[in-house]
Design an enzyme around this catalytic site. Sequence first.
Site, PDB file in Angstrom:
ATOM      1  N   GLU A  95       0.825  -1.227   0.000  1.00  0.00           N
ATOM      2  CA  GLU A  95       0.000   0.000   0.000  1.00  0.00           C
ATOM      3  C   GLU A  95       0.846   1.258   0.000  1.00  0.00           C
ATOM      4  OE1 GLU A  95      -2.903  -0.414   3.124  1.00  0.00           O
ATOM      5  OE2 GLU A  95      -3.650  -2.300   2.316  1.00  0.00           O
ATOM      6  N   GLU A 105      -4.826 -11.400  -1.776  1.00  0.00           N
ATOM      7  CA  GLU A 105      -5.737 -11.292  -0.626  1.00  0.00           C
ATOM      8  C   GLU A 105      -7.198 -11.314  -1.055  1.00  0.00           C
ATOM      9  OE1 GLU A 105      -4.785  -7.856   1.768  1.00  0.00           O
ATOM     10  OE2 GLU A 105      -2.640  -8.069   1.423  1.00  0.00           O
TER      11      GLU A 105
HETATM   12  C1  XIL Z   1      -5.812  -7.119   7.914  1.00  0.00           C
HETATM   13  C2  XIL Z   1      -6.034  -8.339   8.787  1.00  0.00           C
HETATM   14  O1  XIL Z   1      -6.823  -9.286   8.106  1.00  0.00           O
HETATM   15  C3  XIL Z   1      -6.689  -7.937  10.085  1.00  0.00           C
HETATM   16  O2  XIL Z   1      -6.759  -9.056  10.977  1.00  0.00           O
HETATM   17  C4  XIL Z   1      -5.905  -6.808  10.753  1.00  0.00           C
HETATM   18  O3  XIL Z   1      -6.575  -6.386  11.923  1.00  0.00           O
HETATM   19  C5  XIL Z   1      -5.744  -5.645   9.794  1.00  0.00           C
HETATM   20  O4  XIL Z   1      -5.104  -6.110   8.599  1.00  0.00           O
HETATM   21  N1  XIL Z   1      -4.706  -5.358   3.252  1.00  0.00           N
HETATM   22  C6  XIL Z   1      -3.587  -5.984   3.754  1.00  0.00           C
HETATM   23  C7  XIL Z   1      -3.701  -6.873   4.917  1.00  0.00           C
HETATM   24  O5  XIL Z   1      -2.530  -5.889   3.134  1.00  0.00           O
HETATM   25  O6  XIL Z   1      -2.523  -6.871   5.680  1.00  0.00           O
HETATM   26  C8  XIL Z   1      -4.894  -6.508   5.781  1.00  0.00           C
HETATM   27  O7  XIL Z   1      -5.035  -7.500   6.795  1.00  0.00           O
HETATM   28  C9  XIL Z   1      -6.139  -6.441   4.923  1.00  0.00           C
HETATM   29  C10 XIL Z   1      -5.997  -5.349   3.877  1.00  0.00           C
END
Ligand code: XIL
Length: 394
Positions: free
Chosen positions: A163, A295
């Site tokens: 990000e 993801e």
């Molecule tokens: C999220 C996790 O799933 C949660 O448990 C945590 O509280 C916050 O982060 N993009 C990403 C991930 O790159 O690291 C994030 O994961 C979701 C969005």
Amino acid sequence: MRIIFSLLISIQSVVAVADSTNPPALTPFKDLSTNMLFGTEVDPEALANDQPYADLLAKNYNIVVPENDLKFENTETSHGHFDFEHADRIVNFAMAHHMVVRGHVLVYQWQSEWLRNNYVDQYDHAPAGKFAAKDVKAILDHHIETVMGRYKGKIKYWDVVNEVVCDPVGTNKVDRSSLDTILQHSFWYRAFKILKEHGDVSEDFVSYAFRKAHSVDPDCKLILNDYGIEGYYGWQEKSLAARALVKMLLDQGVPISGVGFQMHQSYGNDPSVGDHLDKNIQAYKAMGLEVQVTECDIQIKLPVVSGKPDKVYGEPTPTDLKNQAETYYNLVKTCRESGNVSAFLTWGFTDKYSWIPWKYPGCGCALPFDKNYQPKPAAYAIEKALRGESISDN
Ligand code: XIL
């Protein structure tokens, strides 16, 4: 004889009941994913305490990524103090089951709270308990050496940065004329800008982190991961900014192997519509880079069944589940057929453990298996996409 006969009858009736309640068999995804690894994020508590979770994980997947346990503040819990208990548990499980591991993530501005909250925009003078730019570089070096070094040879892919591309503001697009306008001005960015002005480094924090990671584990494939960059144009052309950034990194000789599309979606918002996803994947292929879907989840807006005192949400409708399945199908099929997606991971696999209801209240049921580990239409759709079958085939 009569006893044996009645025993047989009762066994038969048990089997009959089981047949009518069991969902159709699902071929493990990992047995079908020949040109593309298929995986999921993993929750270490569920892995240790919920056996059906561990069993389904081992059965279906050949690549895993710890959900939170390799993030900065969970590995380096405070300055110079490291904790690898959860990450080790997942990596050891993966090794025992011959799975590939992704590391997520070395540099992520939202996941390094003790550092972010104490950073001051100074070159080398910070009040007690605070960190100046020079401290930030020393911390980054030590962090990458310690965390990547520990898993050298075990983690095949690392998200070096997560990000970092700016979001479009209002109706404007991201100004992609320079690195300074593309990158989010996080504390990492600001610290390295100060260091560059003082001649300590010659590049921005992204290039620096990639080179550092490469020096620690030259065999590891290094990935830039982001959201809203999946389609060819992405979210208000954020994809164009991401590709411009990657081109700049390549022109500077930065050792980047690929790009990760997070792919958090709701159905109907599917970047594969109009071939935008494939066009984007091919654009990275032309640059010599692989793509991973890192993801993916497809959230569903749930009906409110009670408003008081707290909102209670009901189950998704069959139509929602069908639409979700079609979206999963389109995404997996496009990626598999592109020939340039090395791995496709969902952000979890069971609705029992998912970040969606916490992050987006009123939404959920985003994953291929339900809370009881039963395959949803999405799971069968993924199976068909991995087999190269049409979604309407029986
Ligand atoms: C999220 C996790 O799933 C949660 O448990 C945590 O509280 C916050 O982060 N993009 C990403 C991930 O790159 O690291 C994030 O994961 C979701 C969005």
